[in-house]
Design an enzyme around this catalytic site. Structure first.
Site, mmCIF file in Angstrom:
data_model
loop_
_atom_site.group_PDB
_atom_site.id
_atom_site.type_symbol
_atom_site.label_atom_id
_atom_site.label_comp_id
_atom_site.label_asym_id
_atom_site.label_seq_id
_atom_site.Cartn_x
_atom_site.Cartn_y
_atom_site.Cartn_z
ATOM 1 N N HIS A 256 35.932 88.510 66.159
ATOM 2 C CA HIS A 256 35.862 87.220 66.863
ATOM 3 C C HIS A 256 34.981 86.261 66.092
ATOM 4 C CE1 HIS A 256 32.276 89.252 68.412
ATOM 5 N NE2 HIS A 256 31.852 88.152 68.990
ATOM 6 N N HIS B 139 32.209 84.457 66.590
ATOM 7 C CA HIS B 139 30.763 84.209 66.704
ATOM 8 C C HIS B 139 30.040 84.390 65.356
ATOM 9 C CE1 HIS B 139 30.717 84.850 71.350
ATOM 10 N NE2 HIS B 139 31.039 83.614 70.999
ATOM 11 N N ASP C 69 27.228 85.561 64.524
ATOM 12 C CA ASP C 69 26.586 86.842 64.229
ATOM 13 C C ASP C 69 27.597 87.945 63.891
ATOM 14 O OD1 ASP C 69 27.403 86.903 66.940
ATOM 15 O OD2 ASP C 69 25.960 88.478 67.397
ATOM 16 N N HIS C 70 28.863 87.559 63.772
ATOM 17 C CA HIS C 70 29.899 88.491 63.285
ATOM 18 C C HIS C 70 30.582 87.979 62.019
ATOM 19 C CE1 HIS C 70 29.974 91.265 66.814
ATOM 20 N NE2 HIS C 70 29.256 90.255 67.273
ATOM 21 N N HIS D 128 35.236 87.782 76.173
ATOM 22 C CA HIS D 128 33.985 87.385 75.502
ATOM 23 C C HIS D 128 34.247 86.096 74.727
ATOM 24 C CE1 HIS D 128 30.174 87.804 73.411
ATOM 25 N NE2 HIS D 128 30.794 87.799 72.255
ATOM 26 N N ASP E 289 32.553 92.716 70.439
ATOM 27 C CA ASP E 289 31.687 92.451 71.593
ATOM 28 C C ASP E 289 32.446 92.520 72.916
ATOM 29 O OD1 ASP E 289 29.620 92.103 69.823
ATOM 30 O OD2 ASP E 289 29.389 89.946 70.160
ATOM 31 N N HIS F 13 26.908 95.687 68.883
ATOM 32 C CA HIS F 13 25.457 95.565 69.101
ATOM 33 C C HIS F 13 24.825 96.867 69.591
ATOM 34 C CE1 HIS F 13 25.080 91.136 68.706
ATOM 35 N NE2 HIS F 13 26.332 91.139 69.145
HETATM 36 ZN ZN LIG Z 1 30.066 87.733 70.189
#
Ligand SMILES: [Zn+2]
Length: 255
Positions: free
Chosen positions: A56, A58, A60-61, A114, A133, A171
């Site tokens: 996805h 985001h 942080d990915h 998400h 996530d 995570h």
């Molecule tokens: Zn995420």
């Protein structure tokens, strides 16, 4: 030959993971939170990066995608619905598509909630699922772009995978998830066993994943919203499972 994996930490609490095909030498990073830890993992394993599989959009990915692609000329695969929000995409995939990492085959499941276009990569022959996530060990992602009903359907899709499927999530949230899960199902024996196991792993500075779908089905309250006793204990007896899920998610948001 079966797939090999290498798990490592990135950023504050993200997991990075490589999947490697010994037959061809192909190696995929599942997401790329940042480039440096992926490079370290590649040096440790002596594997060559051929692919990045993004779950996805985001940051942080995806923060390491451009840098890794520039250095390794790897192919970047991303969910079709949110490819415009992900850098350096070469190929897009959606529900039911298959893709190859060397001789390994991944099937794509759309798991929105998400984010609206979130996907999971399932390497069925190797009993591996990379779920980003959407599903965490004893938890699930926040419902940010979708609805609770949509997220529940996505979790049901993952719950339908074989029990021995190993789950790699985005995570390290397991300890906090267990603390919350005990407020929903204080007498769940599988949850108590998982708590002991996680305490040991964390004390030894080891990751708490992968878990399996079978273990999550037994102890993860977000996969158990259709257990009648849980609905009853939340004052939602007879309500549709997604409403019970929504209540559990809401309580977790406030916890
Ligand atoms: Zn995420």
């Amino acid at each position: 030959m079966s797939a090999q994996t290498h798990l490592f930490r990135c950023l504050t609490d993200n997991f990075g993971v490589l999947i490697h095909d010994p037959a061809t030498g192909a190696t995929a990073a599942i997401d790329a939170p940042e480039a440096a830890p992926v490079e370290t993992a590649l040096r440790t394993t002596r594997w060559k990066l051929t692919d990045i599989l993004v779950t996805h959009h985001h940051a942080d990915h995806t923060g390491g995608v451009e840098e890794l692609k520039a250095r390794h000329k790897c192919r970047v695969t991303a969910p079709r619905q949110e490819a415009s929000r992900i850098p350096a995409v070469d190929a897009t995939v959606s529900e039911g598509d298959t893709l190859k990492v060397g001789s390994l085959t991944a099937r794509v499941l759309e798991t929105p909630g998400h984010t609206a276009g979130h996907i999971a990569y399932v390497f069925g022959a190797d009993n591996l699922a990379f779920v980003g996530d959407t599903l965490f060990s004893i938890g699930c992602g926040r419902v940010i772009e979708g609805t609770p009903e949509m997220m529940w359907q996505s979790l049901l899709k993952l719950r339908g995978l074989p029990d021995d499927t190993r789950i790699y999530c985005g995570h390290e949230y397991t300890a906090a998830n267990i603390r919350f899960a005990k407020t929903i199902e204080p007498a769940n024996a599988a949850l108590a066993a998982r708590e002991k196991e996680v305490e040991k792993l964390l004390a030894a500075k080891k990751p708490t994943i992968p878990s399996t779908i079978g273990e999550e089905k037994a102890a993860n309250p977000f996969l158990r919203a259709d257990v009648p006793e849980i609905a009853k204990s939340l004052g939602l007896a007879g309500q549709p499972a997604w409403k019970v899920f929504a209540e559990i998610r809401e309580r977790k948001n406030r916890s």
